[in-house]
Design a protein around this motif. Structure first.
Motif, PDB file in Angstrom:
ATOM      1  N   LEU A 273       0.934  -1.217  -0.058  1.00  0.00           N
ATOM      2  CA  LEU A 273       0.087  -0.016  -0.334  1.00  0.00           C
ATOM      3  C   LEU A 273       0.338   1.619   0.061  1.00  0.00           C
ATOM      4  O   LEU A 273       2.083   1.609   0.561  1.00  0.00           O
ATOM      5  CB  LEU A 273      -0.839   0.177   1.732  1.00  0.00           C
ATOM      6  CG  LEU A 273      -2.402   1.124   0.980  1.00  0.00           C
ATOM      7  CD1 LEU A 273      -2.610   0.792   0.321  1.00  0.00           C
ATOM      8  CD2 LEU A 273      -2.653   1.366   2.795  1.00  0.00           C
ATOM      9  N   VAL A 274       1.104   1.842  -1.035  1.00  0.00           N
ATOM     10  CA  VAL A 274       1.527   2.930  -1.143  1.00  0.00           C
ATOM     11  C   VAL A 274       0.834   4.076  -1.470  1.00  0.00           C
ATOM     12  O   VAL A 274      -0.410   4.242  -1.318  1.00  0.00           O
ATOM     13  CB  VAL A 274       2.092   2.754  -2.733  1.00  0.00           C
ATOM     14  CG1 VAL A 274       2.872   4.192  -3.000  1.00  0.00           C
ATOM     15  CG2 VAL A 274       2.997   2.013  -2.733  1.00  0.00           C
ATOM     16  N   VAL A 275       0.776   5.517  -0.733  1.00  0.00           N
ATOM     17  CA  VAL A 275       0.923   7.390  -0.715  1.00  0.00           C
ATOM     18  C   VAL A 275       2.007   7.682  -0.787  1.00  0.00           C
ATOM     19  O   VAL A 275       3.569   7.642  -0.679  1.00  0.00           O
ATOM     20  CB  VAL A 275       0.511   7.386   0.795  1.00  0.00           C
ATOM     21  CG1 VAL A 275      -0.696   6.950   1.443  1.00  0.00           C
ATOM     22  CG2 VAL A 275       1.276   7.401   1.643  1.00  0.00           C
ATOM     23  N   PRO A 276       1.888   9.514  -1.697  1.00  0.00           N
ATOM     24  CA  PRO A 276       3.323   9.955  -1.888  1.00  0.00           C
ATOM     25  C   PRO A 276       3.588  10.892  -0.653  1.00  0.00           C
ATOM     26  O   PRO A 276       3.400  10.689   0.435  1.00  0.00           O
ATOM     27  CB  PRO A 276       2.548  11.710  -2.355  1.00  0.00           C
ATOM     28  CG  PRO A 276       0.782  11.021  -2.657  1.00  0.00           C
ATOM     29  CD  PRO A 276       0.724   9.830  -1.984  1.00  0.00           C
ATOM     30  N   GLU A 277       5.260  10.804  -0.451  1.00  0.00           N
ATOM     31  CA  GLU A 277       5.634  11.645   0.730  1.00  0.00           C
ATOM     32  C   GLU A 277       5.103  12.646   1.332  1.00  0.00           C
ATOM     33  O   GLU A 277       5.696  12.728   2.249  1.00  0.00           O
ATOM     34  CB  GLU A 277       7.112  10.972   0.026  1.00  0.00           C
ATOM     35  CG  GLU A 277       8.284  10.315   0.491  1.00  0.00           C
ATOM     36  CD  GLU A 277       9.913  10.236  -0.084  1.00  0.00           C
ATOM     37  OE1 GLU A 277      10.215   9.592   1.317  1.00  0.00           O
ATOM     38  OE2 GLU A 277      10.396  10.944  -0.125  1.00  0.00           O
ATOM     39  N   SER A 278       4.361  13.193   0.126  1.00  0.00           N
ATOM     40  CA  SER A 278       4.624  15.060   0.219  1.00  0.00           C
ATOM     41  C   SER A 278       2.825  14.639   1.472  1.00  0.00           C
ATOM     42  O   SER A 278       2.576  15.657   1.559  1.00  0.00           O
ATOM     43  CB  SER A 278       4.198  15.201  -0.513  1.00  0.00           C
ATOM     44  OG  SER A 278       3.314  14.815  -1.198  1.00  0.00           O
ATOM     45  N   ALA A 279       2.613  13.425   0.945  1.00  0.00           N
ATOM     46  CA  ALA A 279       1.867  13.603   2.220  1.00  0.00           C
ATOM     47  C   ALA A 279       1.726  12.925   4.009  1.00  0.00           C
ATOM     48  O   ALA A 279       0.569  12.783   4.421  1.00  0.00           O
ATOM     49  CB  ALA A 279       0.284  12.056   1.846  1.00  0.00           C
ATOM     50  N   LEU A 280       2.899  12.949   4.399  1.00  0.00           N
ATOM     51  CA  LEU A 280       3.259  12.268   5.227  1.00  0.00           C
ATOM     52  C   LEU A 280       3.469  13.615   6.576  1.00  0.00           C
ATOM     53  O   LEU A 280       4.424  14.383   5.614  1.00  0.00           O
ATOM     54  CB  LEU A 280       4.019  11.456   5.580  1.00  0.00           C
ATOM     55  CG  LEU A 280       4.764  10.775   4.306  1.00  0.00           C
ATOM     56  CD1 LEU A 280       6.030   9.756   4.509  1.00  0.00           C
ATOM     57  CD2 LEU A 280       3.399   9.262   5.235  1.00  0.00           C
ATOM     58  N   ILE A 281       2.728  13.871   7.476  1.00  0.00           N
ATOM     59  CA  ILE A 281       3.435  14.316   8.717  1.00  0.00           C
ATOM     60  C   ILE A 281       3.869  14.221   9.379  1.00  0.00           C
ATOM     61  O   ILE A 281       3.542  12.873  10.702  1.00  0.00           O
ATOM     62  CB  ILE A 281       1.925  14.738   9.191  1.00  0.00           C
ATOM     63  CG1 ILE A 281       0.806  15.644   8.474  1.00  0.00           C
ATOM     64  CG2 ILE A 281       2.262  16.328  10.134  1.00  0.00           C
ATOM     65  CD1 ILE A 281      -0.399  15.724   8.476  1.00  0.00           C
ATOM     66  N   PRO A 282       4.896  13.580   9.807  1.00  0.00           N
ATOM     67  CA  PRO A 282       6.739  13.704  10.852  1.00  0.00           C
ATOM     68  C   PRO A 282       5.890  14.299  11.729  1.00  0.00           C
ATOM     69  O   PRO A 282       6.861  15.299  11.752  1.00  0.00           O
ATOM     70  CB  PRO A 282       7.352  13.424  10.124  1.00  0.00           C
ATOM     71  CG  PRO A 282       7.346  14.648   8.856  1.00  0.00           C
ATOM     72  CD  PRO A 282       6.285  14.777   8.801  1.00  0.00           C
ATOM     73  N   GLU A 283       6.172  13.902  13.127  1.00  0.00           N
ATOM     74  CA  GLU A 283       6.109  14.059  14.235  1.00  0.00           C
ATOM     75  C   GLU A 283       7.678  13.353  15.091  1.00  0.00           C
ATOM     76  O   GLU A 283       6.607  11.524  15.303  1.00  0.00           O
ATOM     77  CB  GLU A 283       5.006  14.553  14.759  1.00  0.00           C
ATOM     78  CG  GLU A 283       4.257  14.538  14.089  1.00  0.00           C
ATOM     79  CD  GLU A 283       3.285  15.743  15.221  1.00  0.00           C
ATOM     80  OE1 GLU A 283       2.950  15.130  16.209  1.00  0.00           O
ATOM     81  OE2 GLU A 283       1.980  16.760  15.025  1.00  0.00           O
ATOM     82  N   GLY A 284       8.693  13.177  15.453  1.00  0.00           N
ATOM     83  CA  GLY A 284       9.481  13.074  15.856  1.00  0.00           C
ATOM     84  C   GLY A 284       9.468  11.377  15.197  1.00  0.00           C
ATOM     85  O   GLY A 284      10.240  10.889  14.535  1.00  0.00           O
TER      86      GLY A 284
END
Length: 366
Positions: A273-284
């Motif tokens: 299952l794949v999503v664009p990296e631009s959709a990610l919100i990193p928090e730690g």
């Protein structure tokens, strides 16, 4: 009386003015939904890449040389052309051997006649049996000599042992050929062998049939696909690496022996299952995405996901999303959990983010 929010006095004449002023004082986000671009969480072919450098070899390669000392009588190639198995490439001067063969064939005919005559005489008891058997033995001896002469004549003719491409011509008619002297080269280029080494720690993920791609500086835009043919049986104790041999189809003949190739092994091929990296919100160490609920008028849900491997522009999602769910891929920083958004479009293989942004600007969205 003065309103605490809008500084205008109350009264029948001021009602319309008061309403207009209050609307103008509202922030833009309250008047219009944030425009975003979405992307579907999709199932895609995925693998864990392992990169290496390798060198190409022809599937079959041979250097043809003479086994006798004789002058070259004929060179039947110019170099670079395709030849078929059994096709004559070089012929040495074999006049003396062919003369010896003719002498042996004449002697064979004589022996055959003698055997025939003695056989007829023996039928009438006019010739001893021993003499007839001796004649047949002499015939067999001559036939063996003929076979040896014909086999020796093959040494004077160099033929292609398999279909392939012949190398440059480096000899001429009249050159004295000696045993071991290189007269022609032949390479089978329909398939290429690609040898490279990988670290010992990657040995567990290697197996024949594993897909890979290879690239060369000679063809910057091309990517050649192949598969692992064999994995070496020994690990180098110094470099702690294991040799691997792959096979690459080469129908167009663009690949050549000796070329340096950048190899990418596709380990653990699977559906991910794949999503664009631009959709990610990193928090730690945690990661989130903003899910768009299309059936709830574009409501945003902030959801935590667990990631797997990554590749350029994409990330593998192990937990937190289902195939087909829509996430915010552009405009993540402009919205929040619980808000409602206006979807400009969905970026996919046929529609890029740039196309959607340009279409949005045409509709008045910055």
């Amino acid at each position: 009386m003065i309103s605490p929010r809008c500084p205008f006095p109350a009264g029948p004449g001021w009602l319309a003015l008061l309403l207009m002023a209050c609307l103008l004082a509202l922030p833009a986000a309250a008047q219009e939904r944030t425009a975003v671009i979405g992307a579907r969480a999709t199932l895609s072919d995925w693998s864990d890449p392992l990169e290496a450098l390798g060198t190409l070899e022809a599937e079959e390669s041979v250097t043809l040389s003479a086994t006798v000392t004789e002058t070259i009588a004929e060179v039947a190639f110019e170099g670079g052309e395709r030849v078929e198995a059994g096709e004559l490439l070089v012929r040495l001067d074999d006049a003396e051997e062919r003369a010896d063969l003719r002498v042996a064939e004449a002697r064979r005919d004589e022996r055959r006649d003698a055997v025939t005559r003695l056989a007829r005489l023996q039928e009438r008891n006019l010739a001893p049996r021993a003499q007839a058997e001796d004649s047949r033995a002499q015939l067999r001896q001559v036939e063996a000599e003929i076979d040896a002469l014909r086999a020796r004549l093959d040494d004077y003719r160099l033929r292609a042992p398999f279909d392939g491409v012949v190398g440059f011509r480096r000899v001429s008619v009249g050159t004295l050929a000696t045993p071991g002297m290189e007269l022609a080269t032949l390479d089978k280029l329909d398939r290429m062998k690609l040898d490279f080494r990988v670290p010992e720690v990657a040995l567990g993920g290697l197996a024949p049939g594993l897909p890979l791609t290879a690239e060369s500086a000679a063809y910057p835009e091309a990517r050649f696909s192949g598969s692992v043919a064999a994995v070496g049986t020994r690990v180098d104790p110094v470099s702690r690496s294991v040799p691997v041999r792959a096979v690459l189809p080469n129908p167009a003949g663009r690949l050549r022996p000796g070329m340096l190739m950048e190899v990418t092994l596709q380990r653990r091929p699977r559906q991910a299952l794949v999503v664009p990296e631009s959709a990610l919100i990193p928090e730690g160490e945690r990661h989130y995405v903003l899910v768009i609920h299309e059936d709830e008028d574009g409501r945003i849900e902030r959801r935590r996901v667990r990631l797997g491997e990554r590749r350029t522009g994409e990330a593998e999602v192990l937990e937190g999303l289902s195939p087909g769910e829509l996430v915010v891929s552009h405009g993540v920083e402009r919205t929040r959990d619980g808000a409602r958004v206006r979807l400009l479009g969905i970026a996919d293989e046929t529609t890029s983010v740039r196309d959607l942004l340009e279409a949005g600007r045409g509709q008045g969205d910055a």
